[in-house]
Design a protein around this motif. Structure first.
Motif, short mmCIF file in Angstrom:
data_model
loop_
_atom_site.label_atom_id
_atom_site.label_comp_id
_atom_site.label_asym_id
_atom_site.label_seq_id
_atom_site.Cartn_x
_atom_site.Cartn_y
_atom_site.Cartn_z
N MET A 276 58.90 26.00 42.42
CA MET A 276 58.67 27.43 42.30
C MET A 276 58.42 28.03 43.69
SD MET A 276 55.77 29.35 40.03
CE MET A 276 56.20 28.31 38.64
N ASP A 277 59.14 29.07 44.04
CA ASP A 277 59.03 29.70 45.35
C ASP A 277 57.77 30.57 45.40
OD1 ASP A 277 59.30 31.17 47.69
OD2 ASP A 277 61.48 31.18 47.55
N SER A 278 56.81 30.17 46.24
CA SER A 278 55.54 30.90 46.31
C SER A 278 55.72 32.31 46.88
CB SER A 278 54.54 30.12 47.18
OG SER A 278 55.05 29.94 48.50
N LYS A 279 56.75 32.49 47.75
CA LYS A 279 57.01 33.81 48.32
C LYS A 279 57.46 34.79 47.24
CE LYS A 279 58.09 32.29 53.03
NZ LYS A 279 59.08 32.29 54.12
N ILE B 170 56.80 34.50 44.00
CA ILE B 170 55.63 34.72 43.14
C ILE B 170 54.72 35.78 43.77
CG2 ILE B 170 53.51 33.71 42.25
CD1 ILE B 170 55.83 32.79 40.67
N SER B 171 54.48 35.62 45.07
CA SER B 171 53.60 36.57 45.77
C SER B 171 54.19 37.97 45.76
CB SER B 171 53.40 36.09 47.21
OG SER B 171 52.60 37.00 47.93
N LYS B 172 55.50 38.08 45.94
CA LYS B 172 56.14 39.39 45.94
C LYS B 172 56.03 40.05 44.58
CE LYS B 172 60.46 41.77 47.11
NZ LYS B 172 61.83 41.62 47.64
N ILE B 173 56.23 39.27 43.53
CA ILE B 173 56.12 39.81 42.17
C ILE B 173 54.68 40.26 41.89
CG2 ILE B 173 56.23 39.22 39.71
CD1 ILE B 173 58.58 37.36 40.41
N GLN B 174 53.72 39.46 42.31
CA GLN B 174 52.31 39.83 42.12
C GLN B 174 51.98 41.13 42.83
OE1 GLN B 174 50.29 36.38 43.56
NE2 GLN B 174 50.57 35.20 41.68
N ILE C 127 53.57 33.57 36.51
CA ILE C 127 52.90 34.48 37.44
C ILE C 127 51.39 34.36 37.28
CG2 ILE C 127 52.71 36.86 38.24
CD1 ILE C 127 55.48 35.58 38.58
N GLU C 128 50.95 34.31 36.02
CA GLU C 128 49.51 34.26 35.75
C GLU C 128 48.88 32.98 36.28
OE1 GLU C 128 49.92 34.78 31.64
OE2 GLU C 128 50.43 36.91 31.83
N ARG C 129 49.59 31.86 36.18
CA ARG C 129 49.04 30.60 36.67
C ARG C 129 48.84 30.62 38.18
NH1 ARG C 129 52.37 28.05 32.66
NH2 ARG C 129 54.08 27.86 34.14
N ALA D 58 63.14 40.71 27.14
CA ALA D 58 62.37 40.77 25.90
C ALA D 58 61.20 39.79 25.95
CB ALA D 58 63.28 40.45 24.71
N LEU D 59 61.42 38.63 26.56
CA LEU D 59 60.35 37.65 26.68
C LEU D 59 59.27 38.11 27.65
CD1 LEU D 59 62.43 34.34 26.77
CD2 LEU D 59 61.05 35.21 24.87
N VAL D 60 59.67 38.87 28.68
CA VAL D 60 58.73 39.34 29.68
C VAL D 60 57.71 40.30 29.06
CG1 VAL D 60 58.49 40.80 31.74
CG2 VAL D 60 60.22 39.00 31.68
N VAL D 61 58.15 41.19 28.18
CA VAL D 61 57.27 42.24 27.68
C VAL D 61 56.55 41.88 26.39
CG1 VAL D 61 58.65 44.03 28.78
CG2 VAL D 61 59.16 43.39 26.42
N GLN D 62 56.86 40.76 25.76
CA GLN D 62 56.22 40.45 24.50
C GLN D 62 54.76 40.03 24.70
OE1 GLN D 62 58.37 37.23 22.72
NE2 GLN D 62 57.44 35.66 23.99
N VAL D 63 53.96 40.16 23.64
CA VAL D 63 52.55 39.81 23.71
C VAL D 63 52.41 38.31 23.95
CG1 VAL D 63 50.34 39.81 22.50
CG2 VAL D 63 51.97 41.68 22.14
N PRO D 64 51.71 37.89 25.02
CA PRO D 64 51.57 36.46 25.31
C PRO D 64 50.85 35.71 24.18
CG PRO D 64 50.92 37.79 27.20
CD PRO D 64 51.08 38.73 26.05
N ALA D 65 51.27 34.48 23.95
CA ALA D 65 50.67 33.67 22.89
C ALA D 65 49.18 33.49 23.12
CB ALA D 65 51.38 32.32 22.82
N GLU D 66 48.78 33.36 24.39
CA GLU D 66 47.36 33.14 24.68
C GLU D 66 46.51 34.35 24.34
OE1 GLU D 66 49.36 33.98 28.74
OE2 GLU D 66 49.83 32.92 26.85
N VAL D 67 47.12 35.56 24.38
CA VAL D 67 46.40 36.77 23.99
C VAL D 67 46.14 36.76 22.49
CG1 VAL D 67 46.59 39.28 23.75
CG2 VAL D 67 47.20 38.18 25.91
#
Length: 229
Positions: free
Chosen positions: A1-4, A6-10, A46-48, A168-177
């Protein structure tokens, strides 16, 4: 996973959450979503990698002694498309009903801001809504307009989700929620806000006007979906 990446998305998500109502915030959210799709990243990825999105909880979307039916349905539509569970709770001693968005705090805050903006927009429209004939009851005309607006808004979200399986997967309610809500509160089926709407007197002109306004209103980030980097 590219940390750069991830950081840009965050960073883009943080910008979007800071200013969700203006063009800069909407563009930032769109860019973050497109980068996630391009690099096949989920929100859990992203959350991890982020300390700022680990907290899950609730934010009050609105409250009052008597909430209009359309505010509940609007909350349900927005919540399910901003990664939040939506439910109502009643403070019996105070006689107050609350609409709650439950999810990652950043998601719930963003959803609440968009929700508040949508309520203000609809109140503005309703004050200026006039039936074309004195034979048409103003109450029925407004209800048909609101029905059309909510149906049009829901259709926009569905069209957006259907345009890309990854999106569609990006915007759905996370399972952990969902799991966290059930852990804290149990099953809340009787308190979940249902977007179904019943209408007895239907005015097609008002309905179509509501649909049209839902397709044009610039409250939501998917306004920019057709643009490219």
């Amino acid at each position: 996973m590219d940390s750069k990446i991830i950081s840009k998305i965050q960073n883009l998500l943080e910008l979007a959450y800071d200013s969700p109502s203006d063009e800069e915030g909407q563009t930032a959210l769109l860019m973050a979503q497109k980068l996630m799709v391009k690099h096949q990243l989920s929100m859990s990825d992203i959350e991890r990698s982020s300390k700022c999105r680990t907290d899950i909880g609730e934010i009050i979307g609105t409250q009052g002694r008597r909430l209009p039916w359309w505010q509940e349905h609007l909350a349900s539509i927005l919540g399910s498309n901003f990664r939040c569970q939506t439910y109502r709770t009643r403070l019996h001693k105070e006689g107050i009903t609350r609409i709650i968005f439950f999810g990652y705090y950043e998601d719930a805050e963003l959803c609440t801001k968009v929700y508040e903006g949508a309520i203000l927009y609809l109140k503005y429209r309703l004050k200026r809504l006039t039936p074309p004939s004195i034979k048409i009851k103003r109450k029925d005309y407004k209800k048909s307009y609101l029905y059309g607006f909510l149906a049009g808004l829901d259709a926009r979200f569905r069209e957006q989700a259907q345009s890309s399986e990854e999106f569609a997967l990006v915007v759905q309610v996370p399972a952990e929620v969902v799991e966290e809500q059930e852990l804290r509160m149990g099953i809340l089926k009787d308190r979940m806000v249902n977007p179904g709407i019943n209408i007895n007197t239907f005015d097609p002109i008002a309905y179509l006007q509501g649909c049209s306004h839902a397709g044009e209103v610039k409250l939501l980030p998917e306004e920019l979906l057709g643009e490219q980097f």
